[in-house]
Design a protein around this motif. Structure first.
Motif, PDB file in Angstrom:
ATOM      1  N   ALA A   1      30.980  -2.529   3.636  1.00 13.52           N
ATOM      2  CA  ALA A   1      30.981  -1.353   4.502  1.00 13.52           C
ATOM      3  C   ALA A   1      31.856  -0.247   3.923  1.00 13.52           C
ATOM      4  O   ALA A   1      32.803  -0.499   3.178  1.00 13.52           O
ATOM      5  N   VAL A   2      31.515   0.987   4.288  1.00 10.00           N
ATOM      6  CA  VAL A   2      32.327   2.133   3.890  1.00 10.00           C
ATOM      7  C   VAL A   2      33.457   2.275   4.897  1.00 10.00           C
ATOM      8  O   VAL A   2      33.252   2.710   6.032  1.00 10.00           O
ATOM      9  N   THR A   3      34.656   1.882   4.496  1.00  4.82           N
ATOM     10  CA  THR A   3      35.828   1.942   5.365  1.00  4.82           C
ATOM     11  C   THR A   3      37.029   2.423   4.572  1.00  4.82           C
ATOM     12  O   THR A   3      37.071   2.302   3.337  1.00  4.82           O
ATOM     13  N   THR A   4      38.006   2.948   5.286  1.00  5.69           N
ATOM     14  CA  THR A   4      39.252   3.345   4.625  1.00  5.69           C
ATOM     15  C   THR A   4      39.944   2.132   4.024  1.00  5.69           C
ATOM     16  O   THR A   4      40.467   2.182   2.910  1.00  5.69           O
ATOM     17  N   GLU A   5      39.947   1.015   4.772  1.00  8.98           N
ATOM     18  CA  GLU A   5      40.619  -0.183   4.286  1.00  8.98           C
ATOM     19  C   GLU A   5      39.999  -0.699   2.994  1.00  8.98           C
ATOM     20  O   GLU A   5      40.684  -1.263   2.145  1.00  8.98           O
ATOM     21  N   GLY A   6      38.668  -0.518   2.840  1.00  6.17           N
ATOM     22  CA  GLY A   6      37.992  -1.030   1.660  1.00  6.17           C
ATOM     23  C   GLY A   6      38.098  -0.144   0.447  1.00  6.17           C
ATOM     24  O   GLY A   6      37.699  -0.540  -0.651  1.00  6.17           O
ATOM     25  N   ALA A   7      38.620   1.083   0.625  1.00  6.80           N
ATOM     26  CA  ALA A   7      38.805   1.986  -0.507  1.00  6.80           C
ATOM     27  C   ALA A   7      39.962   1.493  -1.380  1.00  6.80           C
ATOM     28  O   ALA A   7      40.822   0.731  -0.942  1.00  6.80           O
ATOM     29  N   HIS A   8      39.983   1.936  -2.618  1.00  8.97           N
ATOM     30  CA  HIS A   8      41.061   1.600  -3.556  1.00  8.97           C
ATOM     31  C   HIS A   8      42.057   2.772  -3.584  1.00  8.97           C
ATOM     32  O   HIS A   8      41.689   3.891  -3.233  1.00  8.97           O
ATOM     33  N   PRO A   9      43.267   2.581  -4.084  1.00 10.94           N
ATOM     34  CA  PRO A   9      43.864   1.403  -4.724  1.00 10.94           C
ATOM     35  C   PRO A   9      44.293   0.350  -3.706  1.00 10.94           C
ATOM     36  O   PRO A   9      44.397   0.610  -2.512  1.00 10.94           O
ATOM     37  N   PHE A  10      44.599  -0.848  -4.259  1.00 16.16           N
ATOM     38  CA  PHE A  10      45.156  -1.936  -3.471  1.00 16.16           C
ATOM     39  C   PHE A  10      46.552  -2.269  -3.979  1.00 16.16           C
ATOM     40  O   PHE A  10      46.794  -2.308  -5.183  1.00 16.16           O
ATOM     41  N   ASN A  11      47.446  -2.503  -3.015  1.00 16.66           N
ATOM     42  CA  ASN A  11      48.832  -2.876  -3.322  1.00 16.66           C
ATOM     43  C   ASN A  11      49.134  -4.201  -2.626  1.00 16.66           C
ATOM     44  O   ASN A  11      48.915  -4.342  -1.430  1.00 16.66           O
ATOM     45  N   THR A  12      49.605  -5.171  -3.384  1.00 21.38           N
ATOM     46  CA  THR A  12      49.973  -6.461  -2.799  1.00 21.38           C
ATOM     47  C   THR A  12      51.384  -6.891  -3.178  1.00 21.38           C
ATOM     48  O   THR A  12      51.929  -7.794  -2.564  1.00 21.38           O
ATOM     49  N   GLY A  13      51.963  -6.269  -4.180  1.00 22.44           N
ATOM     50  CA  GLY A  13      53.339  -6.557  -4.586  1.00 22.44           C
ATOM     51  C   GLY A  13      54.121  -5.263  -4.645  1.00 22.44           C
ATOM     52  O   GLY A  13      53.555  -4.163  -4.661  1.00 22.44           O
ATOM     53  N   GLU A  14      55.427  -5.359  -4.669  1.00 20.07           N
ATOM     54  CA  GLU A  14      56.262  -4.176  -4.614  1.00 20.07           C
ATOM     55  C   GLU A  14      55.978  -3.243  -5.789  1.00 20.07           C
ATOM     56  O   GLU A  14      56.102  -3.626  -6.958  1.00 20.07           O
ATOM     57  N   ASP A  15      55.580  -2.011  -5.476  1.00 14.41           N
ATOM     58  CA  ASP A  15      55.329  -0.952  -6.458  1.00 14.41           C
ATOM     59  C   ASP A  15      54.203  -1.280  -7.439  1.00 14.41           C
ATOM     60  O   ASP A  15      54.077  -0.625  -8.479  1.00 14.41           O
ATOM     61  N   LEU A  16      53.368  -2.254  -7.135  1.00 15.03           N
ATOM     62  CA  LEU A  16      52.236  -2.578  -8.005  1.00 15.03           C
ATOM     63  C   LEU A  16      50.944  -2.245  -7.276  1.00 15.03           C
ATOM     64  O   LEU A  16      50.783  -2.570  -6.103  1.00 15.03           O
ATOM     65  N   CYS A  17      50.007  -1.585  -7.980  1.00 16.89           N
ATOM     66  CA  CYS A  17      48.711  -1.317  -7.377  1.00 16.89           C
ATOM     67  C   CYS A  17      47.632  -1.408  -8.434  1.00 16.89           C
ATOM     68  O   CYS A  17      47.894  -1.362  -9.638  1.00 16.89           O
ATOM     69  N   LEU A  18      46.385  -1.546  -7.968  1.00 21.17           N
ATOM     70  CA  LEU A  18      45.257  -1.756  -8.860  1.00 21.17           C
ATOM     71  C   LEU A  18      44.041  -0.997  -8.360  1.00 21.17           C
ATOM     72  O   LEU A  18      43.785  -0.960  -7.148  1.00 21.17           O
ATOM     73  N   VAL A  19      43.291  -0.399  -9.302  1.00 16.23           N
ATOM     74  CA  VAL A  19      41.948   0.101  -9.033  1.00 16.23           C
ATOM     75  C   VAL A  19      40.997  -0.638  -9.961  1.00 16.23           C
ATOM     76  O   VAL A  19      41.365  -1.044 -11.066  1.00 16.23           O
ATOM     77  N   HIS A  20      39.748  -0.782  -9.515  1.00 13.68           N
ATOM     78  CA  HIS A  20      38.827  -1.707 -10.173  1.00 13.68           C
ATOM     79  C   HIS A  20      37.423  -1.128 -10.125  1.00 13.68           C
ATOM     80  O   HIS A  20      36.953  -0.713  -9.073  1.00 13.68           O
ATOM     81  N   ASN A  21      36.773  -1.124 -11.264  1.00 11.69           N
ATOM     82  CA  ASN A  21      35.356  -0.811 -11.339  1.00 11.69           C
ATOM     83  C   ASN A  21      34.647  -2.064 -11.828  1.00 11.69           C
ATOM     84  O   ASN A  21      34.858  -2.496 -12.967  1.00 11.69           O
ATOM     85  N   GLY A  22      33.815  -2.678 -10.975  1.00 11.09           N
ATOM     86  CA  GLY A  22      33.124  -3.909 -11.352  1.00 11.09           C
ATOM     87  C   GLY A  22      33.023  -4.860 -10.183  1.00 11.09           C
ATOM     88  O   GLY A  22      33.073  -4.462  -9.024  1.00 11.09           O
ATOM     89  N   SER A  23      32.910  -6.145 -10.489  1.00  9.34           N
ATOM     90  CA  SER A  23      32.754  -7.156  -9.450  1.00  9.34           C
ATOM     91  C   SER A  23      33.254  -8.497  -9.969  1.00  9.34           C
ATOM     92  O   SER A  23      33.006  -8.860 -11.123  1.00  9.34           O
ATOM     93  N   LEU A  24      33.967  -9.222  -9.106  1.00  8.35           N
ATOM     94  CA  LEU A  24      34.448 -10.563  -9.448  1.00  8.35           C
ATOM     95  C   LEU A  24      33.579 -11.605  -8.756  1.00  8.35           C
ATOM     96  O   LEU A  24      33.135 -11.403  -7.622  1.00  8.35           O
ATOM     97  N   SER A  25      33.353 -12.724  -9.431  1.00 12.64           N
ATOM     98  CA  SER A  25      32.492 -13.769  -8.863  1.00 12.64           C
ATOM     99  C   SER A  25      33.275 -14.943  -8.290  1.00 12.64           C
ATOM    100  O   SER A  25      32.722 -15.719  -7.511  1.00 12.64           O
ATOM    101  N   ASN A  26      34.543 -15.095  -8.653  1.00 13.79           N
ATOM    102  CA  ASN A  26      35.325 -16.239  -8.167  1.00 13.79           C
ATOM    103  C   ASN A  26      36.475 -15.811  -7.269  1.00 13.79           C
ATOM    104  O   ASN A  26      37.464 -16.536  -7.128  1.00 13.79           O
TER     105      ASN A  26
END
Length: 298
Positions: free
Chosen positions: A155-180
């Motif tokens: 779905a198109v949601t704000t929560e699903g938009a990037h970047p993602f942060n899970t650790g202190e001062d670390l974030c990630l943006v991603h183009n692609g798809s993971l299978s596992n």
């Protein structure tokens, strides 16, 4: 589809122009991701206080009530300022303590980021509109990374938009798809990580945060991800000290890097880099498959 960009300023004299330089890069990726966009900014003046960037869809959300409750529990004041549907909290508690309190006491509020330097903002809409809403052109800092999203599998949601942060001062943006990512997510949840979405990119960010918490350097964590993450991807990862780029071993997703004496930048396509000052003298190349490229303040 999706588009990703990153800009790291080597020349400290350019930091006041960071947002003005970054904005056209992200806007140029609009046709790769027109439904939502987000960006992470690393402020040059790292605060001694921890901060958290939060999101709630209600622009009239009562952040005062939240910060008063947090201040009472921490025994120290927590300040806040509103940024459209987002808010930035500042306090003497650690970033981990702030995230833990929010997850336990305000589970409906989304934690966009925690740290001492990082702020993440994202919303539904065209990238130019999202950036205008948050005043990107006036932002100052040392580096930014961003993402334009075309939600083909969710779905198109704000929560699903990037970047993602899970650790202190670390974030990630991603183009692609993971299978596992589902099996990896279950493992990381057993390790104590909390996820807010079903997005595979949040799992990738969580994986890197977990590796770093085990004592790995960012380069080592990214090299381990080549082994542990199945799928196809280009990652751009931000930290307080700089940013890194990694493509999967097949490298089917596009990426280009340009480096001058004043800055280093990456994007899904060269046209996002074409208006950077001095780009005509920059070294430009396509990052190799399965190879970590990184730059930092040191």
């Amino acid at each position: 589809m999706c588009g990703i960009v990153g800009l790291f300023l080597k020349d400290e004299g350019l930091r006041g122009r960071l947002g003005a330089m970054f904005g056209p890069m992200l806007a140029e990726m609009s046709d790769r991701g027109p439904d939502s966009a987000g960006f992470a900014i690393y402020r040059a003046d790292v605060s001694e206080e921890a901060k958290a960037t939060l999101y709630d869809p209600d622009e009239n959300y009562d952040w005062s009530e939240l910060t008063e409750a947090m201040s009472d529990d921490f025994g120290a004041p927590v300040a806040w300022e509103r940024m459209a549907t987002h808010a930035i909290l500042h306090g003497k508690a650690t970033a981990a303590a702030m995230r833990d309190w929010l997850v336990r006491n305000r589970p409906g509020v989304r934690v966009m980021s925690t740290g001492s330097s990082l702020e993440i903002y994202k919303e539904i809409g065209l990238p130019a509109d999202v950036m205008s809403r948050f005043g990107v052109s006036q932002m100052a800092g040392s580096h930014m990374i961003g993402h334009t999203r075309m939600a083909t599998e969710s779905a198109v949601t704000t929560e699903g938009a990037h970047p993602f942060n899970t650790g202190e001062d670390l974030c990630l943006v991603h183009n692609g798809s993971l299978s596992n990512h589902n099996s990896l997510k279950r493992m990381l949840m057993r390790e104590g990580l909390v996820f807010q979405t079903q997005n595979d990119s949040e799992v990738a960010a969580g994986y890197l945060a977990w590796r770093l918490s085990q004592g790995a350097a960012l380069k080592d964590a990214l090299e381990a991800s080549v082994r542990d993450l199945d799928g196809f991807y280009t990652f751009t990862v931000g930290t307080k000290d700089g940013f890194a780029v990694l493509r999967d071993p097949i490298a089917c997703k596009p990426a280009v890097i340009a480096e001058s004496d004043d800055w280093v930048a990456m994007a899904s396509e060269y046209r996002a880099l074409a208006r950077l000052p001095g780009v005509e003298k920059a070294t430009v190349w396509e990052p190799k498959p399965g190879t970590v490229y990184s730059w930092g303040h040191a």
